[in-house]
Design a protein around this motif. Sequence first.
Motif, PDB file in Angstrom:
ATOM      1  N   LEU A 105       0.989  -1.100  -0.037  1.00 58.57           N
ATOM      2  CA  LEU A 105       0.031  -0.063   0.004  1.00 58.57           C
ATOM      3  C   LEU A 105       0.832   1.167  -0.060  1.00 58.57           C
ATOM      4  O   LEU A 105       0.661   2.250  -0.656  1.00 58.57           O
ATOM      5  N   ARG A 109       0.652   4.300  -2.722  1.00 52.51           N
ATOM      6  CA  ARG A 109       0.096   5.535  -2.195  1.00 52.51           C
ATOM      7  C   ARG A 109       1.401   6.561  -2.971  1.00 52.51           C
ATOM      8  O   ARG A 109       1.217   7.572  -3.376  1.00 52.51           O
ATOM      9  N   ASN A 110       2.661   6.035  -2.816  1.00 52.92           N
ATOM     10  CA  ASN A 110       3.795   6.938  -3.283  1.00 52.92           C
ATOM     11  C   ASN A 110       3.634   6.939  -4.987  1.00 52.92           C
ATOM     12  O   ASN A 110       4.019   8.067  -5.325  1.00 52.92           O
ATOM     13  N   GLU A 113       1.045   9.318  -5.697  1.00 58.23           N
ATOM     14  CA  GLU A 113       1.296  10.980  -5.345  1.00 58.23           C
ATOM     15  C   GLU A 113       2.452  11.450  -6.325  1.00 58.23           C
ATOM     16  O   GLU A 113       2.454  12.578  -7.034  1.00 58.23           O
ATOM     17  N   PRO A 118      -4.874   9.595  -9.094  1.00 55.80           N
ATOM     18  CA  PRO A 118      -5.799   9.061  -7.797  1.00 55.80           C
ATOM     19  C   PRO A 118      -5.812   7.493  -7.821  1.00 55.80           C
ATOM     20  O   PRO A 118      -5.700   6.792  -8.796  1.00 55.80           O
ATOM     21  N   HIS A 121      -8.368   1.810  -3.356  1.00 57.75           N
ATOM     22  CA  HIS A 121      -7.967   0.648  -2.938  1.00 57.75           C
ATOM     23  C   HIS A 121      -9.086   0.142  -1.722  1.00 57.75           C
ATOM     24  O   HIS A 121     -10.022   0.915  -1.426  1.00 57.75           O
ATOM     25  N   PHE A 138     -11.412   2.867  -0.159  1.00 52.72           N
ATOM     26  CA  PHE A 138     -10.885   4.017   0.305  1.00 52.72           C
ATOM     27  C   PHE A 138     -10.493   4.718  -0.991  1.00 52.72           C
ATOM     28  O   PHE A 138      -9.923   4.153  -1.951  1.00 52.72           O
ATOM     29  N   ALA A 139     -10.124   6.093  -0.920  1.00 47.97           N
ATOM     30  CA  ALA A 139      -9.971   6.811  -2.054  1.00 47.97           C
ATOM     31  C   ALA A 139      -8.286   7.580  -1.470  1.00 47.97           C
ATOM     32  O   ALA A 139      -8.427   8.033  -0.349  1.00 47.97           O
ATOM     33  N   HIS A 140      -7.753   7.568  -2.367  1.00 43.97           N
ATOM     34  CA  HIS A 140      -6.374   8.269  -2.150  1.00 43.97           C
ATOM     35  C   HIS A 140      -5.982   9.438  -3.153  1.00 43.97           C
ATOM     36  O   HIS A 140      -5.699   9.063  -4.392  1.00 43.97           O
ATOM     37  N   GLY A 141      -6.129  10.458  -2.973  1.00 51.73           N
ATOM     38  CA  GLY A 141      -5.836  11.657  -3.987  1.00 51.73           C
ATOM     39  C   GLY A 141      -6.197  12.716  -3.424  1.00 51.73           C
ATOM     40  O   GLY A 141      -6.545  13.199  -2.197  1.00 51.73           O
ATOM     41  N   GLN A 146     -11.675  12.636  -3.234  1.00 51.71           N
ATOM     42  CA  GLN A 146     -12.066  11.825  -2.224  1.00 51.71           C
ATOM     43  C   GLN A 146     -13.753  12.192  -1.771  1.00 51.71           C
ATOM     44  O   GLN A 146     -14.548  11.426  -1.608  1.00 51.71           O
TER      45      GLN A 146
END
Length: 161
Positions: A105, A109-110, A113, A118, A121, A138-141, A146
Amino acid sequence: MKKRSCQPCTACCDGWVKMTIQGVPVFPGHPCPHSTRQGCDDYLNRPIDPCVNFSCGWIIEPSPLPDWMKPDNGLVIVLFNKFQWRGVPVDLAVPVGKRIPPRSLAWLRNFAETHRRPLVHTEQIMEAGRYQEQQQVFAHGPPAFQEDLLRRQGDGMALWS
Ligand code: SF4
Ligand code: SF4
């Protein structure tokens, strides 16, 4: 770079990716009926959609995923460009198991970024010791990404097809 091959991984056939094979729902705990856990017992006749068209992010060429993130080792299946958000590609990562391990993970995520992509997961939901068809998302961005995903979830809309 050496051409990658699936074996001994069978993660996508074993239900970690939700799909329907010849009318049979496949999801965590419910592998494809053709999966032998070592491969496919009807490989030459496997469906075009999803099997032939399946774009596992580790096996595609070129793949940005390092060797150690092969799904049977990194315990995550990555689908690049699963859908678009405001014209930007969004990547999807689903766990092989209950949740994506921290090392995998962190790498994802790295990557998200660094490349401004975006990331969505998921994590399996278990009830009474059994995996459910639904997954926690889950949203990463960026915050707007999000918020949009949360709103779509709240409205019961599909996040991707
Ligand atoms: S998850 Fe990827 S590497 Fe594993 S069997 Fe499926 S396509 Fe091959
Ligand atoms: S039909 Fe074969 S290739 Fe397709 S999901 Fe099932 S086991 Fe995998």
